[in-house]
Design an enzyme around this catalytic site. Sequence first.
Site, PDB file in Angstrom:
ATOM      1  N   HIS A   1      -3.682  -5.172   0.541  1.00  0.00           N
ATOM      2  CA  HIS A   1      -3.163  -5.617   1.841  1.00  0.00           C
ATOM      3  C   HIS A   1      -3.185  -7.144   1.943  1.00  0.00           C
ATOM      4  CE1 HIS A   1      -2.793  -1.744   4.020  1.00  0.00           C
ATOM      5  NE2 HIS A   1      -3.686  -1.350   3.124  1.00  0.00           N
TER       6      HIS A   1
ATOM      7  N   CYS B   1       0.840  -1.201   0.000  1.00  0.00           N
ATOM      8  CA  CYS B   1       0.000   0.000   0.000  1.00  0.00           C
ATOM      9  C   CYS B   1       0.887   1.268   0.000  1.00  0.00           C
ATOM     10  CB  CYS B   1      -0.989  -0.022   1.162  1.00  0.00           C
ATOM     11  SG  CYS B   1      -2.388   1.125   0.944  1.00  0.00           S
TER      12      CYS B   1
ATOM     13  N   GLU C   1      -1.897  -8.863   4.247  1.00  0.00           N
ATOM     14  CA  GLU C   1      -1.845  -9.281   5.650  1.00  0.00           C
ATOM     15  C   GLU C   1      -3.214  -9.497   6.263  1.00  0.00           C
ATOM     16  OE1 GLU C   1      -1.437  -4.678   5.877  1.00  0.00           O
ATOM     17  OE2 GLU C   1      -1.132  -6.316   4.445  1.00  0.00           O
TER      18      GLU C   1
END
Length: 523
Positions: free
Chosen positions: A178, A92, A180
Amino acid sequence: MSLPMSKRRAFHSGGIAILDYGSQYTQLIARRLREQRIYSEIFAPNAPESEVLASAPRGIILSGSPYSVYEAGAPQLPAYLRTLELPILGICYGMQLLAHSFGGAVSGAAQREYGAATVAIVPCPLFRDLPEQLVVWMSHADRIEKLPEGWQALGSTPNAPYAAMGDLSKRRYAVQFHPEVTHTPHGAAILRNFAVHVCGCTPDWTPKAIIEESVAALRAQIGAERVILGLSGGVDSAVAAALLQRAVGDQLTCIFINTGLLRQGEPEQVIQTFQRERHMRLVAVEATEEFLAALAGVTEPEQKRAIIGEKFIRTFEAEARKLGQVRFLAQGTIYPDVIESGGGPGSAARTIKKHHNVGGLPPDLAFELVEPLRYLFKDEVRQIGTELSLPDSLVWRQPFPGPGLAVRCLGEVTFERLARLRAADAIVLEELGRANLLRGETAQAFAVLLPVRSVGVMGDGRTYQETIAVRAVQTEDFMTAQWARLPYEVLARISERIVNEVQGVNRVVYDITTKPPATVEWE
Protein backbone atom coordinates in the site's frame (compact mmCIF):
# COMPACT_ATOMS: atom_id res chain seq x y z
CA MET A 1 -32.75 14.40 -4.39
CA SER A 2 -29.14 15.02 -5.38
CA LEU A 3 -28.09 14.67 -8.98
CA PRO A 4 -27.03 11.14 -9.97
CA MET A 5 -23.28 10.83 -10.44
CA SER A 6 -23.80 9.97 -14.10
CA LYS A 7 -25.43 13.39 -14.64
CA ARG A 8 -22.86 15.36 -12.68
CA ARG A 9 -20.68 17.52 -14.89
CA ALA A 10 -16.96 16.81 -15.16
CA PHE A 11 -14.93 18.68 -12.58
CA HIS A 12 -11.15 19.11 -12.83
CA SER A 13 -9.70 17.39 -15.91
CA GLY A 14 -6.41 15.66 -16.56
CA GLY A 15 -6.03 13.90 -13.20
CA ILE A 16 -6.28 10.32 -11.94
CA ALA A 17 -9.48 8.28 -11.67
CA ILE A 18 -9.54 5.83 -8.76
CA LEU A 19 -11.85 2.82 -8.74
CA ASP A 20 -12.86 2.03 -5.16
CA TYR A 21 -13.09 -1.71 -4.54
CA GLY A 22 -13.96 -1.26 -0.90
CA SER A 23 -10.69 -0.47 0.86
CA GLN A 24 -11.04 1.86 3.84
CA TYR A 25 -7.82 3.48 2.58
CA THR A 26 -9.04 4.40 -0.89
CA GLN A 27 -9.40 8.04 0.08
CA LEU A 28 -5.75 8.06 1.15
CA ILE A 29 -4.75 7.34 -2.44
CA ALA A 30 -6.62 10.44 -3.53
CA ARG A 31 -5.23 12.49 -0.68
CA ARG A 32 -1.60 11.52 -1.37
CA LEU A 33 -2.03 12.58 -5.00
CA ARG A 34 -3.74 15.83 -4.08
CA GLU A 35 -0.99 16.66 -1.59
CA GLN A 36 1.21 16.82 -4.68
CA ARG A 37 -1.34 19.01 -6.48
CA ILE A 38 -2.56 16.23 -8.75
CA TYR A 39 -6.32 16.00 -9.01
CA SER A 40 -7.88 12.63 -8.29
CA GLU A 41 -11.47 11.45 -8.17
CA ILE A 42 -13.00 8.26 -6.83
CA PHE A 43 -15.61 6.12 -8.59
CA ALA A 44 -17.45 2.92 -7.88
CA PRO A 45 -16.02 0.00 -9.89
CA ASN A 46 -19.37 -0.43 -11.65
CA ALA A 47 -19.62 3.25 -12.63
CA PRO A 48 -20.33 3.72 -16.35
CA GLU A 49 -17.30 4.23 -18.57
CA SER A 50 -18.65 7.62 -19.65
CA GLU A 51 -18.76 8.79 -16.04
CA VAL A 52 -15.24 7.65 -15.17
CA LEU A 53 -13.80 9.21 -18.32
CA ALA A 54 -15.89 12.41 -18.21
CA SER A 55 -13.06 14.45 -16.69
CA ALA A 56 -10.50 13.06 -19.15
CA PRO A 57 -8.26 11.32 -16.62
CA ARG A 58 -4.70 10.53 -17.65
CA GLY A 59 -4.55 7.32 -15.62
CA ILE A 60 -6.53 4.81 -13.57
CA ILE A 61 -5.76 3.40 -10.11
CA LEU A 62 -7.47 0.27 -8.75
CA SER A 63 -7.76 0.25 -4.95
CA GLY A 64 -7.46 -2.49 -2.37
CA SER A 65 -10.48 -4.45 -1.14
CA PRO A 66 -11.69 -6.75 1.63
CA TYR A 67 -12.57 -9.32 -1.08
CA SER A 68 -10.57 -12.08 -2.76
CA VAL A 69 -10.69 -12.00 -6.57
CA TYR A 70 -11.59 -15.70 -6.80
CA GLU A 71 -14.59 -15.40 -4.45
CA ALA A 72 -18.08 -15.61 -5.89
CA GLY A 73 -19.50 -12.11 -6.14
CA ALA A 74 -16.14 -10.34 -5.82
CA PRO A 75 -16.04 -7.07 -7.81
CA GLN A 76 -14.30 -7.47 -11.16
CA LEU A 77 -12.38 -5.39 -13.66
CA PRO A 78 -14.66 -3.25 -15.87
CA ALA A 79 -14.64 -4.52 -19.44
CA TYR A 80 -13.55 -1.17 -20.89
CA LEU A 81 -10.28 -1.24 -18.91
CA ARG A 82 -9.11 -4.27 -20.86
CA THR A 83 -8.69 -2.20 -24.03
CA LEU A 84 -8.41 1.35 -22.64
CA GLU A 85 -5.14 2.96 -23.72
CA LEU A 86 -4.52 4.69 -20.41
CA PRO A 87 -1.93 3.78 -17.74
CA ILE A 88 -3.26 1.63 -14.90
CA LEU A 89 -1.88 1.07 -11.40
CA GLY A 90 -3.30 -1.75 -9.27
CA ILE A 91 -2.83 -1.65 -5.50
CA CYS A 92 -3.14 -4.85 -3.41
CA TYR A 93 -6.52 -6.24 -4.55
CA GLY A 94 -6.07 -4.07 -7.63
CA MET A 95 -2.88 -5.98 -8.43
CA GLN A 96 -4.56 -9.34 -7.89
CA LEU A 97 -7.48 -8.21 -10.04
CA LEU A 98 -5.17 -7.29 -12.93
CA ALA A 99 -3.39 -10.64 -12.68
CA HIS A 100 -6.68 -12.52 -12.48
CA SER A 101 -8.26 -10.57 -15.37
CA PHE A 102 -5.33 -10.91 -17.79
CA GLY A 103 -4.70 -14.63 -17.36
CA GLY A 104 -2.47 -14.85 -14.28
CA ALA A 105 -3.16 -16.92 -11.17
CA VAL A 106 -4.08 -15.73 -7.67
CA SER A 107 -4.49 -17.91 -4.59
CA GLY A 108 -4.48 -17.72 -0.82
CA ALA A 109 -0.98 -17.27 0.61
CA ALA A 110 0.40 -19.87 2.99
CA GLN A 111 1.60 -17.01 5.16
CA ARG A 112 -0.32 -13.75 5.35
CA GLU A 113 1.71 -10.54 5.10
CA TYR A 114 0.57 -7.79 7.41
CA GLY A 115 2.81 -4.90 8.43
CA ALA A 116 6.27 -3.78 7.38
CA ALA A 117 8.14 -5.64 4.64
CA THR A 118 11.16 -4.98 2.44
CA VAL A 119 10.66 -5.21 -1.31
CA ALA A 120 13.54 -5.69 -3.71
CA ILE A 121 12.55 -3.68 -6.79
CA VAL A 122 13.50 -3.63 -10.46
CA PRO A 123 14.27 -0.15 -11.88
CA CYS A 124 11.36 1.12 -13.96
CA PRO A 125 9.33 4.36 -14.38
CA LEU A 126 7.12 3.51 -11.39
CA PHE A 127 10.16 3.28 -9.09
CA ARG A 128 12.10 6.13 -10.65
CA ASP A 129 14.84 7.55 -8.36
CA LEU A 130 13.97 5.17 -5.50
CA PRO A 131 16.23 2.81 -3.51
CA GLU A 132 16.50 -0.76 -4.73
CA GLN A 133 15.27 -1.99 -1.33
CA LEU A 134 11.95 -0.38 -0.33
CA VAL A 135 10.34 -0.57 3.11
CA VAL A 136 6.60 -0.93 2.50
CA TRP A 137 3.37 -1.77 4.34
CA MET A 138 1.63 -5.00 3.41
CA SER A 139 -1.92 -6.11 4.23
CA HIS A 140 -2.94 -9.18 2.23
CA ALA A 141 -3.82 -12.85 2.55
CA ASP A 142 -3.67 -13.65 -1.20
CA ARG A 143 -0.75 -13.51 -3.58
CA ILE A 144 0.10 -13.79 -7.28
CA GLU A 145 1.20 -17.31 -8.20
CA LYS A 146 1.58 -16.75 -11.95
CA LEU A 147 2.04 -13.56 -13.94
CA PRO A 148 -0.18 -12.77 -16.94
CA GLU A 149 1.42 -13.04 -20.36
CA GLY A 150 3.41 -9.92 -21.21
CA TRP A 151 3.88 -8.90 -17.57
CA GLN A 152 7.16 -9.01 -15.66
CA ALA A 153 8.13 -9.08 -12.00
CA LEU A 154 9.15 -5.64 -10.70
CA GLY A 155 9.47 -6.42 -6.99
CA SER A 156 9.60 -9.32 -4.54
CA THR A 157 9.70 -10.20 -0.84
CA PRO A 158 10.65 -13.55 0.74
CA ASN A 159 6.93 -14.36 1.04
CA ALA A 160 5.69 -12.76 -2.19
CA PRO A 161 7.74 -13.46 -5.34
CA TYR A 162 5.56 -10.97 -7.18
CA ALA A 163 5.25 -7.96 -4.85
CA ALA A 164 5.16 -5.69 -7.90
CA MET A 165 4.61 -6.37 -11.59
CA GLY A 166 4.16 -4.49 -14.83
CA ASP A 167 3.34 -4.58 -18.50
CA LEU A 168 5.63 -1.71 -19.40
CA SER A 169 4.68 -1.60 -23.08
CA LYS A 170 1.09 -0.81 -22.12
CA ARG A 171 2.02 1.32 -19.07
CA ARG A 172 0.24 -1.02 -16.67
CA TYR A 173 1.70 -1.47 -13.20
CA ALA A 174 0.70 -3.13 -9.95
CA VAL A 175 2.01 -3.38 -6.39
CA GLN A 176 0.99 -5.78 -3.64
CA PHE A 177 1.76 -3.25 -0.91
CA HIS A 178 0.00 0.00 0.00
CA PRO A 179 1.88 3.11 -1.18
CA GLU A 180 -0.93 5.37 0.10
CA VAL A 181 -0.26 4.78 3.81
CA THR A 182 2.39 6.66 5.78
CA HIS A 183 3.98 3.32 6.78
CA THR A 184 5.34 3.10 3.21
CA PRO A 185 8.00 5.86 3.38
CA HIS A 186 8.43 6.22 -0.39
CA GLY A 187 4.75 5.64 -1.15
CA ALA A 188 4.00 9.24 -2.09
CA ALA A 189 6.93 9.20 -4.53
CA ILE A 190 5.61 6.01 -6.14
CA LEU A 191 2.18 7.58 -6.65
CA ARG A 192 3.78 10.75 -7.99
CA ASN A 193 5.94 8.73 -10.40
CA PHE A 194 2.84 7.02 -11.70
CA ALA A 195 0.83 10.24 -12.06
CA VAL A 196 3.55 12.51 -13.43
CA HIS A 197 6.12 10.32 -15.15
CA VAL A 198 3.89 7.48 -16.35
CA CYS A 199 0.59 9.31 -16.94
CA GLY A 200 1.85 12.83 -17.72
CA CYS A 201 -0.35 14.67 -15.18
CA THR A 202 0.31 18.34 -14.41
CA PRO A 203 0.44 19.34 -10.71
CA ASP A 204 -2.14 22.14 -10.93
CA TRP A 205 -4.65 21.18 -8.20
CA THR A 206 -4.25 24.16 -5.86
CA PRO A 207 -6.60 25.89 -3.37
CA LYS A 208 -7.15 28.65 -5.93
CA ALA A 209 -8.07 26.09 -8.60
CA ILE A 210 -10.40 24.30 -6.20
CA ILE A 211 -12.20 27.56 -5.38
CA GLU A 212 -12.52 28.62 -9.01
CA GLU A 213 -13.89 25.28 -10.15
CA SER A 214 -16.13 24.88 -7.10
CA VAL A 215 -17.66 28.32 -7.64
CA ALA A 216 -18.23 27.53 -11.32
CA ALA A 217 -19.83 24.19 -10.42
CA LEU A 218 -22.09 25.81 -7.81
CA ARG A 219 -23.26 28.48 -10.24
CA ALA A 220 -23.96 25.85 -12.89
CA GLN A 221 -25.95 23.69 -10.45
CA ILE A 222 -27.87 26.42 -8.61
CA GLY A 223 -28.45 28.93 -11.39
CA ALA A 224 -30.87 31.62 -10.23
CA GLU A 225 -32.52 29.43 -7.59
CA ARG A 226 -32.36 29.92 -3.84
CA VAL A 227 -30.31 27.73 -1.53
CA ILE A 228 -30.28 27.20 2.22
CA LEU A 229 -27.29 25.94 4.18
CA GLY A 230 -27.26 24.18 7.52
CA LEU A 231 -24.65 26.21 9.36
CA SER A 232 -23.19 24.54 12.44
CA GLY A 233 -20.26 26.92 12.90
CA GLY A 234 -17.67 24.21 12.25
CA VAL A 235 -15.01 24.56 9.57
CA ASP A 236 -16.85 22.43 7.00
CA SER A 237 -20.12 24.34 7.02
CA ALA A 238 -18.25 27.66 7.35
CA VAL A 239 -16.17 27.02 4.23
CA ALA A 240 -19.23 25.73 2.38
CA ALA A 241 -21.02 28.97 3.31
CA ALA A 242 -18.09 31.11 2.11
CA LEU A 243 -17.95 29.25 -1.22
CA LEU A 244 -21.69 29.57 -1.71
CA GLN A 245 -21.66 33.24 -0.80
CA ARG A 246 -18.95 33.84 -3.41
CA ALA A 247 -20.86 31.79 -5.99
CA VAL A 248 -24.46 32.95 -5.55
CA GLY A 249 -24.41 35.84 -3.06
CA ASP A 250 -27.82 36.74 -1.65
CA GLN A 251 -29.41 33.61 -3.08
CA LEU A 252 -27.95 31.90 0.01
CA THR A 253 -29.66 31.83 3.39
CA CYS A 254 -27.85 30.13 6.25
CA ILE A 255 -29.97 28.39 8.86
CA PHE A 256 -28.50 27.71 12.27
CA ILE A 257 -30.43 25.24 14.39
CA ASN A 258 -29.64 25.10 18.08
CA THR A 259 -30.29 21.43 18.71
CA GLY A 260 -29.13 21.59 22.30
CA LEU A 261 -26.30 19.25 21.24
CA LEU A 262 -23.58 21.85 20.73
CA ARG A 263 -20.51 22.60 22.82
CA GLN A 264 -20.42 25.26 25.51
CA GLY A 265 -20.97 28.77 24.15
CA GLU A 266 -21.25 27.70 20.51
CA PRO A 267 -24.77 28.96 19.71
CA GLU A 268 -23.78 32.48 20.73
CA GLN A 269 -20.48 32.25 18.82
CA VAL A 270 -22.17 31.16 15.59
CA ILE A 271 -24.62 34.06 15.59
CA GLN A 272 -21.90 36.56 16.46
CA THR A 273 -19.49 35.35 13.77
CA PHE A 274 -21.75 34.80 10.79
CA GLN A 275 -24.60 37.23 11.27
CA ARG A 276 -22.86 40.20 12.85
CA GLU A 277 -19.30 39.88 11.55
CA ARG A 278 -19.59 38.06 8.21
CA HIS A 279 -22.93 39.74 7.36
CA MET A 280 -24.50 36.57 6.00
CA ARG A 281 -28.22 36.01 5.84
CA LEU A 282 -28.68 33.90 8.95
CA VAL A 283 -31.84 32.48 10.49
CA ALA A 284 -31.31 31.20 14.05
CA VAL A 285 -33.75 28.52 15.24
CA GLU A 286 -34.08 27.37 18.86
CA ALA A 287 -35.04 23.68 18.78
CA THR A 288 -33.39 22.14 21.84
CA GLU A 289 -36.59 20.78 23.38
CA GLU A 290 -37.79 19.26 20.10
CA PHE A 291 -34.51 17.41 19.45
CA LEU A 292 -34.18 16.07 22.98
CA ALA A 293 -37.80 14.94 22.98
CA ALA A 294 -37.16 13.01 19.74
CA LEU A 295 -34.09 11.36 21.30
CA ALA A 296 -35.78 10.42 24.58
CA GLY A 297 -35.11 6.79 25.46
CA VAL A 298 -32.88 6.19 22.41
CA THR A 299 -29.48 4.58 23.09
CA GLU A 300 -28.53 2.92 19.79
CA PRO A 301 -26.07 5.22 17.93
CA GLU A 302 -27.30 4.58 14.39
CA GLN A 303 -30.85 5.32 15.52
CA LYS A 304 -29.64 8.57 17.11
CA ARG A 305 -28.01 9.60 13.83
CA ALA A 306 -31.10 8.78 11.80
CA ILE A 307 -33.38 10.69 14.18
CA ILE A 308 -31.11 13.74 14.20
CA GLY A 309 -30.71 13.67 10.41
CA GLU A 310 -34.45 13.55 9.82
CA LYS A 311 -35.13 16.19 12.49
CA PHE A 312 -32.62 18.49 10.81
CA ILE A 313 -34.32 18.11 7.46
CA ARG A 314 -37.82 18.58 8.83
CA THR A 315 -36.70 21.73 10.64
CA PHE A 316 -35.08 23.00 7.46
CA GLU A 317 -38.23 22.31 5.51
CA ALA A 318 -40.29 24.28 8.02
CA GLU A 319 -37.90 27.23 7.87
CA ALA A 320 -37.66 27.03 4.09
CA ARG A 321 -41.42 27.32 3.78
CA LYS A 322 -41.20 30.59 5.68
CA LEU A 323 -38.61 31.82 3.18
CA GLY A 324 -40.75 31.00 0.14
CA GLN A 325 -39.66 28.80 -2.74
CA VAL A 326 -36.30 27.13 -2.00
CA ARG A 327 -34.97 24.40 -4.25
CA PHE A 328 -31.54 23.55 -2.84
CA LEU A 329 -30.18 22.41 0.51
CA ALA A 330 -26.41 22.81 1.00
CA GLN A 331 -24.34 20.70 3.39
CA GLY A 332 -20.72 20.63 4.53
CA THR A 333 -20.30 16.91 3.73
CA ILE A 334 -16.64 15.92 3.24
CA TYR A 335 -14.89 12.77 1.99
CA PRO A 336 -14.48 10.93 5.33
CA ASP A 337 -18.24 11.31 5.93
CA VAL A 338 -18.89 9.57 2.63
CA ILE A 339 -16.42 6.70 3.00
CA GLU A 340 -17.46 5.85 6.57
CA SER A 341 -21.09 5.84 5.46
CA GLY A 342 -20.38 3.26 2.78
CA GLY A 343 -19.00 5.31 -0.09
CA GLY A 344 -22.22 6.13 -1.88
CA PRO A 345 -24.28 4.31 -4.52
CA GLY A 346 -22.49 1.45 -6.19
CA SER A 347 -19.49 1.58 -3.89
CA ALA A 348 -17.88 -1.62 -2.68
CA ALA A 349 -16.83 0.10 0.56
CA ARG A 350 -18.25 -1.34 3.76
CA THR A 351 -20.19 0.90 6.11
CA ILE A 352 -18.42 1.92 9.34
CA LYS A 353 -21.13 4.26 10.64
CA LYS A 354 -23.81 6.41 9.07
CA HIS A 355 -23.10 10.14 9.16
CA HIS A 356 -26.35 11.99 9.68
CA ASN A 357 -25.80 14.11 6.56
CA VAL A 358 -25.09 11.04 4.40
CA GLY A 359 -26.96 8.07 5.83
CA GLY A 360 -29.57 9.84 7.95
CA LEU A 361 -31.37 11.80 5.24
CA PRO A 362 -35.01 10.86 4.73
CA PRO A 363 -36.02 9.25 1.40
CA ASP A 364 -38.63 11.97 0.73
CA LEU A 365 -36.14 14.82 0.99
CA ALA A 366 -37.82 17.91 -0.47
CA PHE A 367 -34.58 19.56 -1.63
CA GLU A 368 -31.85 18.93 -4.16
CA LEU A 369 -28.56 18.60 -2.33
CA VAL A 370 -25.60 20.91 -2.86
CA GLU A 371 -22.36 19.57 -1.38
CA PRO A 372 -19.38 21.70 -2.48
CA LEU A 373 -16.93 19.87 -0.18
CA ARG A 374 -18.11 16.29 -0.76
CA TYR A 375 -14.86 15.21 -2.44
CA LEU A 376 -12.43 17.18 -0.29
CA PHE A 377 -10.41 16.19 2.74
CA LYS A 378 -10.28 18.17 5.95
CA ASP A 379 -6.86 19.64 5.20
CA GLU A 380 -8.07 20.80 1.77
CA VAL A 381 -11.14 22.38 3.36
CA ARG A 382 -8.89 24.32 5.73
CA GLN A 383 -6.62 25.45 2.89
CA ILE A 384 -9.68 26.74 1.03
CA GLY A 385 -10.91 28.51 4.15
CA THR A 386 -7.59 30.31 4.50
CA GLU A 387 -7.63 31.21 0.79
CA LEU A 388 -11.14 32.64 1.29
CA SER A 389 -9.81 34.81 4.17
CA LEU A 390 -11.83 33.09 6.88
CA PRO A 391 -10.35 33.73 10.35
CA ASP A 392 -8.11 31.11 11.94
CA SER A 393 -10.63 30.77 14.77
CA LEU A 394 -12.97 29.20 12.21
CA VAL A 395 -10.50 27.43 9.96
CA TRP A 396 -8.77 25.66 12.86
CA ARG A 397 -11.82 25.09 15.01
CA GLN A 398 -11.93 21.67 16.63
CA PRO A 399 -13.81 19.16 14.41
CA PHE A 400 -17.27 18.33 15.66
CA PRO A 401 -19.63 15.57 14.47
CA GLY A 402 -22.87 16.56 12.76
CA PRO A 403 -25.04 14.87 15.41
CA GLY A 404 -23.14 16.86 18.01
CA LEU A 405 -22.88 15.74 21.61
CA ALA A 406 -25.56 13.09 21.02
CA VAL A 407 -22.86 10.70 19.76
CA ARG A 408 -20.50 11.61 22.59
CA CYS A 409 -23.21 11.08 25.21
CA LEU A 410 -23.29 7.28 25.16
CA GLY A 411 -26.60 5.88 26.30
CA GLU A 412 -29.69 8.04 26.64
CA VAL A 413 -29.38 11.75 25.83
CA THR A 414 -30.96 13.92 28.53
CA PHE A 415 -30.68 17.57 29.61
CA GLU A 416 -28.82 16.53 32.75
CA ARG A 417 -26.32 14.25 31.00
CA LEU A 418 -25.71 16.79 28.23
CA ALA A 419 -24.93 19.49 30.79
CA ARG A 420 -22.49 17.09 32.46
CA LEU A 421 -20.78 16.27 29.16
CA ARG A 422 -20.71 19.88 27.99
CA ALA A 423 -18.97 21.02 31.17
CA ALA A 424 -16.37 18.23 31.00
CA ASP A 425 -15.70 18.90 27.31
CA ALA A 426 -15.14 22.60 28.00
CA ILE A 427 -12.53 21.68 30.62
CA VAL A 428 -10.70 19.38 28.18
CA LEU A 429 -10.50 22.09 25.51
CA GLU A 430 -9.58 24.81 27.99
CA GLU A 431 -6.69 22.86 29.50
CA LEU A 432 -5.34 21.72 26.12
CA GLY A 433 -5.57 25.28 24.85
CA ARG A 434 -3.76 26.57 27.93
CA ALA A 435 -0.97 24.06 27.24
CA ASN A 436 -0.83 25.01 23.51
CA LEU A 437 -1.85 21.48 22.51
CA LEU A 438 -4.94 22.22 20.41
CA ARG A 439 -3.14 22.86 17.13
CA GLY A 440 -0.36 20.65 15.88
CA GLU A 441 -0.15 18.32 18.87
CA THR A 442 -3.79 17.25 18.57
CA ALA A 443 -6.05 17.20 15.53
CA GLN A 444 -9.16 16.57 17.61
CA ALA A 445 -9.84 16.37 21.34
CA PHE A 446 -13.05 15.97 23.32
CA ALA A 447 -14.84 14.34 26.23
CA VAL A 448 -17.21 11.37 26.06
CA LEU A 449 -19.78 10.60 28.76
CA LEU A 450 -20.06 6.86 29.36
CA PRO A 451 -23.17 5.10 30.69
CA VAL A 452 -20.89 3.41 33.22
CA ARG A 453 -21.10 4.08 36.94
CA SER A 454 -18.36 3.21 39.38
CA VAL A 455 -17.73 3.51 43.09
CA GLY A 456 -15.70 6.45 44.34
CA VAL A 457 -14.88 8.30 47.51
CA MET A 458 -15.32 12.05 47.91
CA GLY A 459 -14.63 13.45 51.31
CA ASP A 460 -15.81 10.80 53.74
CA GLY A 461 -18.65 9.58 51.56
CA ARG A 462 -19.21 6.89 48.96
CA THR A 463 -20.14 7.96 45.43
CA TYR A 464 -21.57 5.93 42.57
CA GLN A 465 -21.33 8.17 39.51
CA GLU A 466 -20.66 8.26 35.77
CA THR A 467 -17.37 8.17 33.89
CA ILE A 468 -15.83 10.64 31.44
CA ALA A 469 -13.49 9.35 28.73
CA VAL A 470 -11.05 11.84 27.21
CA ARG A 471 -10.15 11.33 23.54
CA ALA A 472 -7.32 13.19 21.78
CA VAL A 473 -5.87 12.11 18.43
CA GLN A 474 -3.15 13.02 15.99
CA THR A 475 -3.95 12.63 12.29
CA GLU A 476 -3.38 14.20 8.90
CA ASP A 477 -6.50 12.96 7.15
CA PHE A 478 -8.91 11.48 9.74
CA MET A 479 -8.85 8.19 7.83
CA THR A 480 -6.20 6.89 10.24
CA ALA A 481 -5.29 8.36 13.63
CA GLN A 482 -2.92 7.86 16.54
CA TRP A 483 -3.86 8.69 20.11
CA ALA A 484 -2.11 11.85 21.28
CA ARG A 485 0.69 11.40 23.82
CA LEU A 486 -0.46 14.18 26.11
CA PRO A 487 1.80 15.20 29.02
CA TYR A 488 0.87 13.50 32.27
CA GLU A 489 0.56 16.81 34.07
CA VAL A 490 -2.03 18.01 31.54
CA LEU A 491 -4.04 14.81 31.91
CA ALA A 492 -3.81 15.15 35.67
CA ARG A 493 -5.21 18.71 35.58
CA ILE A 494 -8.04 17.65 33.28
CA SER A 495 -8.98 14.74 35.54
CA GLU A 496 -8.76 16.79 38.72
CA ARG A 497 -10.90 19.59 37.35
CA ILE A 498 -13.58 17.30 35.92
CA VAL A 499 -14.13 15.31 39.11
CA ASN A 500 -14.09 18.49 41.19
CA GLU A 501 -16.20 20.74 38.94
CA VAL A 502 -18.61 18.45 37.11
CA GLN A 503 -21.47 17.12 39.17
CA GLY A 504 -22.18 13.40 38.73
CA VAL A 505 -18.69 12.33 37.56
CA ASN A 506 -16.19 10.55 39.80
CA ARG A 507 -13.86 8.90 37.28
CA VAL A 508 -11.89 10.02 34.21
CA VAL A 509 -10.19 7.65 31.72
CA TYR A 510 -8.01 8.34 28.66
CA ASP A 511 -8.67 6.57 25.34
CA ILE A 512 -5.41 5.19 23.88
CA THR A 513 -6.89 3.38 20.86
CA THR A 514 -5.73 4.05 17.30
CA LYS A 515 -7.94 4.36 14.20
CA PRO A 516 -8.30 1.65 13.02
CA PRO A 517 -9.44 -0.47 14.82
CA ALA A 518 -11.45 2.27 16.56
CA THR A 519 -12.96 5.34 14.94
CA VAL A 520 -12.18 8.82 16.25
CA GLU A 521 -15.68 9.22 17.67
CA TRP A 522 -17.12 6.60 20.02
CA GLU A 523 -20.47 6.40 18.20
